[in-house]
Motif scaffolding. Structure first.
Motif, short mmCIF file in Angstrom:
data_model
loop_
_atom_site.label_atom_id
_atom_site.label_comp_id
_atom_site.label_asym_id
_atom_site.label_seq_id
_atom_site.Cartn_x
_atom_site.Cartn_y
_atom_site.Cartn_z
N LEU A 112 2.09 1.68 6.97
CA LEU A 112 0.73 2.04 6.57
C LEU A 112 0.87 2.63 5.39
O LEU A 112 1.47 2.89 4.95
N VAL A 113 -0.21 2.49 4.17
CA VAL A 113 -0.41 2.87 3.01
C VAL A 113 -1.40 3.91 2.65
O VAL A 113 -1.97 3.34 3.15
N ASP A 114 -1.11 4.69 1.63
CA ASP A 114 -2.18 5.81 1.60
C ASP A 114 -2.32 5.35 -0.38
O ASP A 114 -1.69 5.23 -0.98
N GLY A 115 -3.42 6.25 -0.57
CA GLY A 115 -2.84 6.08 -2.21
C GLY A 115 -4.55 6.51 -2.59
O GLY A 115 -5.60 7.24 -1.58
N ALA A 116 -5.11 6.81 -4.11
CA ALA A 116 -6.20 7.45 -5.03
C ALA A 116 -7.30 5.98 -4.85
O ALA A 116 -6.86 5.46 -5.57
N LEU A 136 2.07 10.21 3.42
CA LEU A 136 1.24 10.48 3.85
C LEU A 136 -0.33 10.01 5.17
O LEU A 136 -2.20 10.25 5.16
N ALA A 137 -0.09 8.98 4.98
CA ALA A 137 -0.51 8.32 5.44
C ALA A 137 -0.66 7.92 7.38
O ALA A 137 -1.63 7.24 7.89
N LEU A 138 0.09 9.12 7.94
CA LEU A 138 0.17 9.64 9.04
C LEU A 138 -0.62 10.25 9.78
O LEU A 138 -0.10 11.96 9.57
N THR A 139 -2.26 10.22 9.15
CA THR A 139 -3.05 11.03 9.23
C THR A 139 -3.40 11.18 11.02
O THR A 139 -2.98 10.16 11.91
N PRO A 140 -3.91 12.30 11.38
CA PRO A 140 -4.67 12.47 12.69
C PRO A 140 -4.95 10.99 13.99
O PRO A 140 -4.77 10.97 14.22
N ARG A 141 -5.53 10.56 12.75
CA ARG A 141 -6.58 9.54 12.93
C ARG A 141 -5.18 8.61 13.64
O ARG A 141 -5.58 7.58 15.30
N ARG A 175 8.55 4.57 11.06
CA ARG A 175 9.14 5.04 9.96
C ARG A 175 9.14 5.40 8.66
O ARG A 175 7.88 4.25 8.51
N VAL A 176 8.60 6.33 8.40
CA VAL A 176 8.70 7.27 7.50
C VAL A 176 9.16 6.73 5.78
O VAL A 176 10.20 6.60 5.85
N LEU A 177 8.56 5.75 4.98
CA LEU A 177 9.04 5.14 3.56
C LEU A 177 8.24 5.23 2.73
O LEU A 177 6.55 5.74 2.96
N GLY A 178 8.93 4.81 1.26
CA GLY A 178 8.20 4.74 0.05
C GLY A 178 6.69 4.14 0.34
O GLY A 178 6.87 3.36 0.97
N ARG A 179 5.67 4.11 -0.35
CA ARG A 179 4.57 3.12 -0.38
C ARG A 179 4.90 1.41 -0.58
O ARG A 179 4.68 0.91 -0.11
N ALA A 180 5.56 1.57 -1.99
CA ALA A 180 5.97 0.18 -1.94
C ALA A 180 7.20 -0.22 -0.91
O ALA A 180 7.20 -1.54 -0.68
N ALA A 181 7.99 0.65 -0.05
CA ALA A 181 9.28 0.01 0.42
C ALA A 181 8.65 -0.51 2.06
O ALA A 181 8.30 -1.65 2.98
N ARG A 221 -7.36 7.15 0.49
CA ARG A 221 -7.78 6.21 1.70
C ARG A 221 -5.91 5.80 2.24
O ARG A 221 -5.43 5.51 1.58
N VAL A 222 -5.93 5.43 3.47
CA VAL A 222 -5.15 4.49 4.14
C VAL A 222 -5.42 3.33 4.53
O VAL A 222 -6.67 2.93 4.94
N GLU A 223 -4.83 2.58 4.64
CA GLU A 223 -4.84 1.00 4.46
C GLU A 223 -3.91 0.25 5.41
O GLU A 223 -2.66 0.85 5.25
N ALA A 224 -3.81 -0.44 5.86
CA ALA A 224 -3.56 -1.26 7.79
C ALA A 224 -2.81 -2.07 6.70
O ALA A 224 -3.87 -2.76 6.38
N VAL A 225 -1.42 -2.33 6.95
CA VAL A 225 -0.76 -3.85 6.08
C VAL A 225 -0.06 -4.52 6.68
O VAL A 225 0.95 -4.16 8.09
#
Length: 309
Positions: A143-147, A98-103, A123-129, A285-289
């Motif tokens: 790119l990770v996402d979360g609340a 869900l980090a692959l937003t339109p933006r 590559r679509v992966l789990g958040r920790a991965a 929220r989406v963050e770039a790592v």
């Protein structure tokens, strides 16, 4: 402790087999046995009971220390390699589903317009991965996402020298539930055919005894719901280990449990309604790592500029 010996020990413990560890590491079985024996001599305690291979109490404690240490070593090596690397003509982007937003999609399009011959891989992966991949230099960016509470940063795993920054605006969260669910009728839910009258939604704490779908790489993880409310409960009726939001929504529609998702995700899904929460105030929220100087050059830098991170 020699990290090579630790790596062999972790492989044997994970596989429960000396021969499987030898195949994974490219050693002979005899060499694996020698590594474990050398580690036992260094520690002064027996490890990995033989025939069958079974962990001891010392093994369990050593694994707690060994896996983070080895991950840190991999991250340190990757960080040093980045310093010597040329500016990348590629972008390998790891993203939570869900980090692959339109933006984000628009930012990738901007990168390809600027560097049409650059190689871009998503590559679509789990958040920790995603975070581990960036730390180990398997990914150029993540790119990770979360609340999180509005304006608060996400809490990332401590796996090495990575930094994160917000991407775009925070998005409202909503409770996803079957269209015929009593909460959908009581709170004027938005459904597949449009938006309801917008009545106040329930409090998250009042839903602690409901059944939930545990989908840690898509929905808000259940431990985070407990932490946000200070309430026990939030029992998992079904665990969903996939990264496809469509599969999760099918389970929601069939009545297997509730899920807390960005409001846009269930929009238009057949037989799924959404209800906003009255409290607590949480947003998606989406963050770039990123890690090391490579993210400040080449295609990774173009992407970060385009996405506003």
């Amino acid at each position: 402790m020699d990290p090579h010996l630790l790596r062999t020990f972790v492989s044997v413990a994970r596989h429960g087999s000396f021969s499987a560890a030898a195949r994974e590491l490219g050693y002979t079985q005899s060499a694996v046995s020698q590594h474990v024996a050398a580690l036992e001599s260094d520690i002064g305690a027996p490890l990995l009971g033989r025939r069958p291979v079974a962990p001891t109490r010392v093994d369990a404690r050593l694994l707690e220390h060994a896996e983070p240490l080895l991950l840190r070593l991999d991250a340190a090596r990757a960080d040093l390699e980045r310093l010597a690397a040329a500016p990348p003509a590629r972008l390998v982007l790891g993203a939570a589903p869900l980090a692959l937003t339109p933006r984000v999609a628009a930012a990738l399009a901007a990168v390809r317009r600027t560097r049409p011959h650059g190689a871009v891989t998503v590559r679509v992966l789990g958040r920790a991965a995603v975070v581990r991949g960036v730390a180990a230099a398997d990914l150029d960016l993540g790119l990770v996402d979360g609340a999180a509470a509005p304006t608060d940063p996400l809490r990332l795993p401590d796996v090495g020298p990575v930094t994160a920054s917000g991407v775009g605006e925070e998005e409202p969260l909503a409770l996803a539930l079957p269209a015929g669910h009593p909460l959908a009728r009581a709170h004027g839910a938005a459904g597949p055919r449009g938006v309801g009258p917008g009545l106040a939604g329930p409090r998250l704490a009042d839903l602690a005894d409901a059944y939930w779908i545990d989908a840690p790489d898509i929905a808000v993880p259940l431990p985070q719901l407990r932490a946000a409310t200070g309430a026990d409960g939030y029992r998992a009726a079904v665990r969903y280990d996939g990264t496809d939001a469509g599969g999760l929504l099918a389970l929601v529609a069939a009545g297997h449990g509730l899920a807390l998702l960005p409001r846009r995700v269930p929009a238009g899904a057949p037989d799924v309604a959404t209800v906003p929460l009255a409290e607590p105030r949480l947003a998606h929220r989406v963050e770039a790592v990123r890690a090391g100087p490579a993210a400040r050059e080449g295609l990774p830098r173009l992407f970060l500029d385009a996405v506003g991170a």
